[in-house]
Scaffold this motif. Sequence first.
Motif, mmCIF file in Angstrom:
data_model
loop_
_atom_site.group_PDB
_atom_site.id
_atom_site.type_symbol
_atom_site.label_atom_id
_atom_site.label_comp_id
_atom_site.label_asym_id
_atom_site.label_seq_id
_atom_site.Cartn_x
_atom_site.Cartn_y
_atom_site.Cartn_z
ATOM 1 N N ALA A 1 1.457 2.763 -1.690
ATOM 2 C CA ALA A 1 1.985 4.126 -2.096
ATOM 3 C C ALA A 1 3.798 4.271 -1.987
ATOM 4 O O ALA A 1 4.289 4.965 -2.563
ATOM 5 C CB ALA A 1 1.524 5.047 -0.898
ATOM 6 N N GLY B 1 -3.271 14.995 -2.398
ATOM 7 C CA GLY B 1 -3.323 13.696 -3.141
ATOM 8 C C GLY B 1 -3.332 14.041 -4.694
ATOM 9 O O GLY B 1 -2.765 13.801 -5.596
ATOM 10 N N HIS C 1 0.508 15.989 2.422
ATOM 11 C CA HIS C 1 -0.484 14.887 1.946
ATOM 12 C C HIS C 1 -0.600 13.985 3.138
ATOM 13 O O HIS C 1 -1.674 13.362 3.743
ATOM 14 C CB HIS C 1 -0.201 14.120 0.806
ATOM 15 N N LEU D 1 -0.408 15.900 -6.008
ATOM 16 C CA LEU D 1 0.614 14.985 -6.109
ATOM 17 C C LEU D 1 0.424 14.019 -7.560
ATOM 18 O O LEU D 1 1.188 13.662 -8.397
ATOM 19 C CB LEU D 1 0.568 14.109 -4.999
ATOM 20 N N TRP E 1 1.979 12.123 -11.889
ATOM 21 C CA TRP E 1 1.665 10.569 -11.991
ATOM 22 C C TRP E 1 0.717 10.117 -13.108
ATOM 23 O O TRP E 1 -0.001 9.114 -13.134
ATOM 24 C CB TRP E 1 1.335 9.732 -10.892
ATOM 25 N N LYS F 1 5.072 0.777 -4.152
ATOM 26 C CA LYS F 1 4.700 0.938 -5.847
ATOM 27 C C LYS F 1 5.120 -0.443 -6.308
ATOM 28 O O LYS F 1 6.216 -0.471 -7.167
ATOM 29 C CB LYS F 1 5.483 1.974 -6.396
ATOM 30 N N ILE G 1 -2.959 0.275 1.612
ATOM 31 C CA ILE G 1 -2.788 1.667 0.917
ATOM 32 C C ILE G 1 -1.348 2.357 0.957
ATOM 33 O O ILE G 1 -0.578 2.594 0.206
ATOM 34 C CB ILE G 1 -3.812 2.951 1.519
ATOM 35 N N LYS H 1 -4.322 1.757 -5.505
ATOM 36 C CA LYS H 1 -4.478 2.855 -4.118
ATOM 37 C C LYS H 1 -5.607 3.579 -4.254
ATOM 38 O O LYS H 1 -6.326 3.623 -3.465
ATOM 39 C CB LYS H 1 -3.226 3.744 -4.221
ATOM 40 N N PHE I 1 -6.871 9.759 9.978
ATOM 41 C CA PHE I 1 -6.884 8.459 10.332
ATOM 42 C C PHE I 1 -7.055 8.339 11.952
ATOM 43 O O PHE I 1 -7.423 7.388 12.666
ATOM 44 C CB PHE I 1 -5.770 7.592 10.057
ATOM 45 N N MET J 1 -3.281 12.697 5.971
ATOM 46 C CA MET J 1 -3.716 11.598 6.272
ATOM 47 C C MET J 1 -3.577 11.015 7.618
ATOM 48 O O MET J 1 -4.532 10.317 8.045
ATOM 49 C CB MET J 1 -2.714 10.795 5.304
ATOM 50 N N VAL K 1 -8.682 4.015 -1.616
ATOM 51 C CA VAL K 1 -9.125 5.306 -1.190
ATOM 52 C C VAL K 1 -10.482 5.142 -1.312
ATOM 53 O O VAL K 1 -11.299 5.867 -0.362
ATOM 54 C CB VAL K 1 -8.288 6.387 -1.824
ATOM 55 N N LYS L 1 3.815 16.353 -0.724
ATOM 56 C CA LYS L 1 3.689 14.963 -0.191
ATOM 57 C C LYS L 1 3.526 15.066 1.379
ATOM 58 O O LYS L 1 2.891 14.264 2.036
ATOM 59 C CB LYS L 1 4.908 14.067 -0.658
HETATM 60 C C1 HEM Z 1 -7.725 10.687 -3.317
HETATM 61 C C2 HEM Z 1 -6.887 10.380 -2.599
HETATM 62 C C3 HEM Z 1 -5.484 10.126 -2.780
HETATM 63 C C4 HEM Z 1 -4.712 10.311 -3.954
HETATM 64 C C5 HEM Z 1 -5.093 11.097 -5.097
HETATM 65 C C6 HEM Z 1 -3.158 10.227 -3.646
HETATM 66 C C7 HEM Z 1 -2.151 10.199 -4.555
HETATM 67 C C8 HEM Z 1 -0.810 10.174 -3.953
HETATM 68 C C9 HEM Z 1 0.439 10.561 -5.118
HETATM 69 C C10 HEM Z 1 0.328 10.847 -6.505
HETATM 70 C C11 HEM Z 1 1.306 10.106 -4.198
HETATM 71 C C12 HEM Z 1 2.871 10.574 -4.751
HETATM 72 C C13 HEM Z 1 3.801 9.120 -5.009
HETATM 73 C C14 HEM Z 1 5.217 9.516 -5.009
HETATM 74 O O1 HEM Z 1 5.492 10.649 -5.658
HETATM 75 O O2 HEM Z 1 5.738 8.844 -4.390
HETATM 76 C C15 HEM Z 1 0.878 9.890 -2.898
HETATM 77 C C16 HEM Z 1 2.059 9.505 -1.898
HETATM 78 C C17 HEM Z 1 1.684 8.939 -0.801
HETATM 79 N N1 HEM Z 1 0.425 8.645 -0.349
HETATM 80 FE FE1 HEM Z 1 -1.563 9.191 -1.404
HETATM 81 N N2 HEM Z 1 -3.008 9.906 -2.489
HETATM 82 C C18 HEM Z 1 -4.601 9.497 -1.812
HETATM 83 C C19 HEM Z 1 -5.003 9.155 -0.604
HETATM 84 C C20 HEM Z 1 -4.148 8.662 0.214
HETATM 85 C C21 HEM Z 1 -4.459 7.867 1.403
HETATM 86 C C22 HEM Z 1 -5.769 7.942 1.913
HETATM 87 C C23 HEM Z 1 -3.164 7.311 2.070
HETATM 88 C C24 HEM Z 1 -3.008 6.774 3.516
HETATM 89 C C25 HEM Z 1 -4.053 5.993 3.749
HETATM 90 C C26 HEM Z 1 -2.121 8.073 1.305
HETATM 91 C C27 HEM Z 1 -0.840 7.550 1.508
HETATM 92 C C28 HEM Z 1 0.466 7.941 0.754
HETATM 93 C C29 HEM Z 1 1.761 7.990 1.260
HETATM 94 C C30 HEM Z 1 2.063 7.132 2.460
HETATM 95 C C31 HEM Z 1 2.541 8.377 0.342
HETATM 96 C C32 HEM Z 1 3.865 8.752 0.123
HETATM 97 C C33 HEM Z 1 4.524 7.616 -0.657
HETATM 98 C C34 HEM Z 1 6.179 7.803 -0.872
HETATM 99 O O3 HEM Z 1 6.713 8.828 -0.599
HETATM 100 O O4 HEM Z 1 6.706 6.741 -1.248
HETATM 101 N N3 HEM Z 1 -2.593 8.752 0.367
HETATM 102 N N4 HEM Z 1 -0.507 9.899 -2.894
#
Ligand code: HEM
Length: 137
Positions: A132, A63, A8, A66, A70, A135, A128, A81, A16, A12, A85, A5
């Motif tokens: 994320a 992502g 990730h 991760l 899920w 939720k 987004i 989300k 950006f 990101m 994306v 994460k």
């Molecule tokens: C194909 C692209 C993407 C996929 C498959 C994806 C998938 C995920 C998944 C499964 C999580 C884990 C959620 C958790 O365990 O809390 C996550 C966390 C996150 N993603 Fe993505 N994501 C993608 C693109 C993006 C983009 C473009 C952004 C920003 C603009 C982003 C921002 C975040 C943030 C900030 C978290 C942390 C959330 C947390 O810890 O509470 N993601 N993402």
Amino acid sequence: MLWIKAFHIIFMVTGFAGLFYLPRLFVYHADARDTLSLERFATMERRLFAIMSIGAIGTIMFGLWLLIGWWLPMPVWLHAKLALVALLILYHLYCYRLMRSFRSGDNLHGARFYRWFNEIPGLLLIAIVILAVMKPV
Ligand code: HEM
């Protein structure tokens, strides 16, 4: 999984940085007339697009990694989300097309268009990240 994460989010932010600055270069490029400026903007855009793409590819790779946690059933927030994306990826690809049109001298848009175009990544980022982190659904 927290390391995944972390990377990730790091990729990101990298992506950006480019998504915020490349359209800004398009604003100045649309107003430029002299050869030196036109060539300089083309070089800056090409290099920035490369960095932006590394960021995007890393964000998607980590992502998807991760996503393993899920996958089934995928919550509504993740559907929403990933739809946003997908729009972001289309925006990224459209930037490439615009960059090519500048390089070949076929740019059709003025600085005013690019100023509005430049606002889109900010709106997508806000939506987004809220999905994320909060939720909500
Ligand atoms: C194909 C692209 C993407 C996929 C498959 C994806 C998938 C995920 C998944 C499964 C999580 C884990 C959620 C958790 O365990 O809390 C996550 C966390 C996150 N993603 Fe993505 N994501 C993608 C693109 C993006 C983009 C473009 C952004 C920003 C603009 C982003 C921002 C975040 C943030 C900030 C978290 C942390 C959330 C947390 O810890 O509470 N993601 N993402």
